[in-house]
Write an enzyme that holds these catalytic residues in place. Structure first.
Site, short mmCIF file in Angstrom:
data_model
loop_
_atom_site.label_atom_id
_atom_site.label_comp_id
_atom_site.label_asym_id
_atom_site.label_seq_id
_atom_site.Cartn_x
_atom_site.Cartn_y
_atom_site.Cartn_z
N LYS A 11 24.77 58.69 22.25
CA LYS A 11 24.99 58.42 23.67
C LYS A 11 24.36 59.55 24.47
O LYS A 11 24.19 60.66 23.96
CB LYS A 11 26.50 58.39 23.97
CG LYS A 11 26.87 57.60 25.19
CD LYS A 11 27.00 56.13 24.86
CE LYS A 11 27.24 55.28 26.09
NZ LYS A 11 27.65 53.93 25.71
N ASP B 91 23.87 52.27 30.51
CA ASP B 91 25.33 52.35 30.59
C ASP B 91 25.59 52.43 32.10
O ASP B 91 24.75 52.00 32.90
CB ASP B 91 25.86 53.57 29.81
CG ASP B 91 27.36 53.48 29.52
OD1 ASP B 91 27.76 52.80 28.57
OD2 ASP B 91 28.16 54.09 30.28
N1 GLU Z 1 26.11 51.29 26.81
C1 GLU Z 1 26.40 50.12 26.03
C2 GLU Z 1 27.60 50.36 25.15
O1 GLU Z 1 28.52 51.06 25.56
C3 GLU Z 1 25.17 49.56 25.32
C4 GLU Z 1 24.47 50.46 24.38
C5 GLU Z 1 23.16 49.90 23.84
O2 GLU Z 1 22.79 48.78 24.14
O3 GLU Z 1 22.51 50.64 23.10
O4 GLU Z 1 27.73 49.85 24.06
#
Ligand code: GLU
Length: 449
Positions: free
Chosen positions: A129, A169
Site C-alpha cells: 500500500k 484508493d
Molecule cells: N485500494 C483498493 C483496496 O483497498 C484496491 C487496490 C488495488 O486494486 O490494487 O483493495
C-alpha cells in the site's frame, strides 16, 4: 473466541513496541491475531520459524519527499510512502491513498489488511500500500498532475509489473493513475501496462474496474444474506461515503431491488427517502467533484442534508460503511441494532471499530469484514493485470461474471473456514484464518526470507 492475550500476546506487544504510535496498524494486527490462536493451537507449525513475526514486519518501507509547484508558483512539500508488505503470493499489490491523514501507520494498516485480502482472492498477488499526505481537495487539475508526476518520479524506482503494482484508493482515481502512468512511461521508455491498475479503457484499463469494489461488496452481501434465506429486494440500506466505492455499492444495491436512503461525505450526510438519485449523485461527485450538500440542494423535495450527528442514526435493514477507517463506532452499532439492522457489510477498509465488530458478533448480526467483502476492487485489478499480460481486453459481461464468481468463492471460503475452526457464521475469523493460511503456507515453502 481465543484472544490475542492467550496465544500471541508477546508477539503483539513486540509489534506495539517496534511501531510506536501507529494505532491503526496495531488495531489491524490485533484483529487478525484474535483469530489466529485457534489456528496455532490446531497446527502448531504456523507458530514456528518466527512466521507470525515475519508477517508483521513489512519486507520494505519507502518514505520519500514529494516536492511540487502549486499554481501560485510556490514550492509545496508532501511526504510519499510505499510499504511493500508481503510478496509470498505474487508482486506487491495495493492502492495509493492521497489524503492529509496519511502517515506510516495508516499505510501499514492498509498494507497489512491487503496481504490477507489479496490472499483471499486466490489471485497471484502479494500485498502492499502507499500514498501521500497530499490533500487533493480544492486543487486544480494541473496541480494534481504536477503532484502525481513528482510522486511517480520517486516511486518509479520501486514499482514494475513483476515487482509492485499500485492502483487507486481514497483520493486516487483514473485521473491520477493516468498522470502517474504517463510519467512512468516517460521515465522508463516502456509501455508497461501492468505497472499500474485502474487505468482508462483506451490505455490498458479493464472494464468493471471502476465499479468493482462497490459491486463486489454487494455480491458478497447477497451471498451472506442468502445463508439466512434473505435477499436485498425491498430492503432499506444506508451507504456511508460518496466516492467510488459508495457510488457503485449504491448502484448494485439498487439493481438488486434495494433502496438506499442515505449517503455522506466528510461534511455530513444526505437522507432521501425516495431512494438516492444515482444520476444526480454521479453528476455531483464524478462530474463536478462537488460536495454532498449539493445533492439536497439540487434534489429539493424530500431530501435533506445534515452536518451534525452521524449517518448511522438513519434506520436501515442493511448498513454498508464505504467511507473510511473507524467511521462506525460502538455507539453507532448499538443504534443500528436498536433500529433492527440485519446485516453490516464493509466496503471501506476497517470502517467498523473493534468495539462495533465485537457488538455485532455478540448479537449474531451478519457482519462482513472489508478484507473479504471489499476484495472486488483488487480482484478486478488482478483481472486487469491478466488482460495486460495477454494484451487482451474482455467485455463488461465477461469481466463482471468473473468478479461475481470470485466474490462468491471468497464468501464460501470464509464461511467454510469459519465452520472448520468451530465458529460458524463468523466471517471475521473465516477471513483472517483463510487469508493467513494461504500466505503462511507460501512463506513456509519459500524458506526463511
Ligand atoms: N485500494 C483498493 C483496496 O483497498 C484496491 C487496490 C488495488 O486494486 O490494487 O483493495
Amino acid at each position: 473466541m481465543t484472544t490475542t492475550d492467550d496465544a500471541l500476546g508477546p508477539i503483539y506487544s513486540q509489534v506495539v513496541h517496534r511501531n510506536p504510535g501507529e494505532s491503526e496498524y496495531h488495531q489491524a494486527v490485533k484483529e487478525v491475531f484474535d483469530s489466529l490462536g485457534r489456528v496455532i493451537a490446531k497446527q502448531p507449525h504456523y507458530g514456528q520459524s518466527a512466521l507470525i513475526e515475519r508477517l508483521c514486519e513489512p519486507e520494505r518501507q519507502v518514505i520519500f519527499r514529494v516536492p511540487w509547484l502549486d499554481d501560485q508558483g510556490n514550492v509545496q512539500i508532501n511526504r510519499g510512502f510505499r510499504v511493500q508488505f508481503n510478496s509470498a503470493l505474487g508482486p506487491y499489490k495495493g492502492g495509493l491513498r492521497f489524503h492529509p491523514s496519511v502517515n506510516l501507520g495508516i499505510v501499514k494498516f492498509l498494507g497489512f489488511e491487503q496481504v490477507f485480502k489479496n490472499a483471499l482472492t486466490g489471485m497471484p498477488i502479494g500485498g502492499g500500500k502507499g500514498g501521500a499526505d497530499f490533500d487533493p481537495k480544492g486543487r486544480a487539475d494541473m496541480e494534481i498532475m504536477r503532484f502525481c508526476q513528482s510522486y511517480m518520479t520517486e516511486l518509479s524506482r520501486h514499482v514494475g509489473e513483476y515487482t509492485d503494482v499500485p492502483a487507486g484508493d481514497i483520493g486516487v482515481g483514473q485521473r491520477e493513475i493516468g498522470y502517474m502512468f504517463g510519467q512512468y512511461k516517460r521515465m522508463t521508455n516502456r509501455y508497461e501496462s501492468g505497472v499500474l491498475t485502474g487505468k482508462g479503457l483506451n490505455w490498458g484499463g479493464s472494464r468493471v474496474r471502476r465499479e468493482a469494489t462497490g459491486y463486489g461488496t454487494v455480491y458478497f452481501l447477497a451471498e451472506m444474506l442468502k445463508t439466512k434465506g434473505l435477499a436485498l429486494d425491498g430492503r432499506k440500506a444506508v451507504v456511508s461515503g460518496s466516492g467510488n466505492v459508495a457510488i457503485y455499492t449504491i448502484e448494485k444495491v439498487q439493481q438488486l431491488g434495494g433502496r438506499v436512503v442515505a449517503c455522506s461525505d466528510s461534511d455530513g450526510f444526505v437522507v432521501d427517502n425516495d431512494g438516492i438519485d444515482l444520476n444526480l449523485l454521479k453528476e455531483i461527485k464524478e462530474g463536478r467533484r462537488g460536495r454532498i450538500a449539493k445533492y439536497a440542494e439540487l434534489k429539493g423535495n424530500g431530501a435533506h442534508f445534515s452536518s451534525g450527528g452521524t449517518i448511522w442514526d438513519v434506520a436501515c435493514d442493511i448498513a454498508l460503511p464505504c467511507a473510511t477507517q473507524n467511521e462506525l463506532t460502538g455507539r453507532d452499532a448499538k443504534l443500528l441494532m436498536q433500529n433492527g439492522v440485519l446485516a453490516v457489510c464493509e466496503g471501506a477498509n476497517m470502517p467498523c471499530t473493534p468495539e462495533a465488530v465485537r457488538m455485532f458478533a455478540e448479537a449474531e448480526i451478519l457482519f462482513a469484514p472489508g478484507k473479504a467483502s471489499n476484495a472486488g476492487g483488487v480482484t478486478t485489478s488482478a483481472l486487469e493485470m491478466q488482460q495486460n499480460a495477454s494484451r487482451d481486453s474482455w467485455t463488461f459481461e465477461q469481466t463482471d461474471a468473473k468478479l461475481a464468481a470470485i466474490m462468491k468463492d471468497i464468501h464460501d471460503y470464509c464461511a467454510a473456514t469459519a465452520d472448520e475452526y468451530g465458529l460458524p457464521g463468523n466471517y471475521v475469523a473465516g477471513a483472517n484464518i483463510g487469508g493467513f493460511v494461504r500466505v503462511a503456507d507460501a512463506m513456509s515453502a519459500l524458506g526463511v526470507i
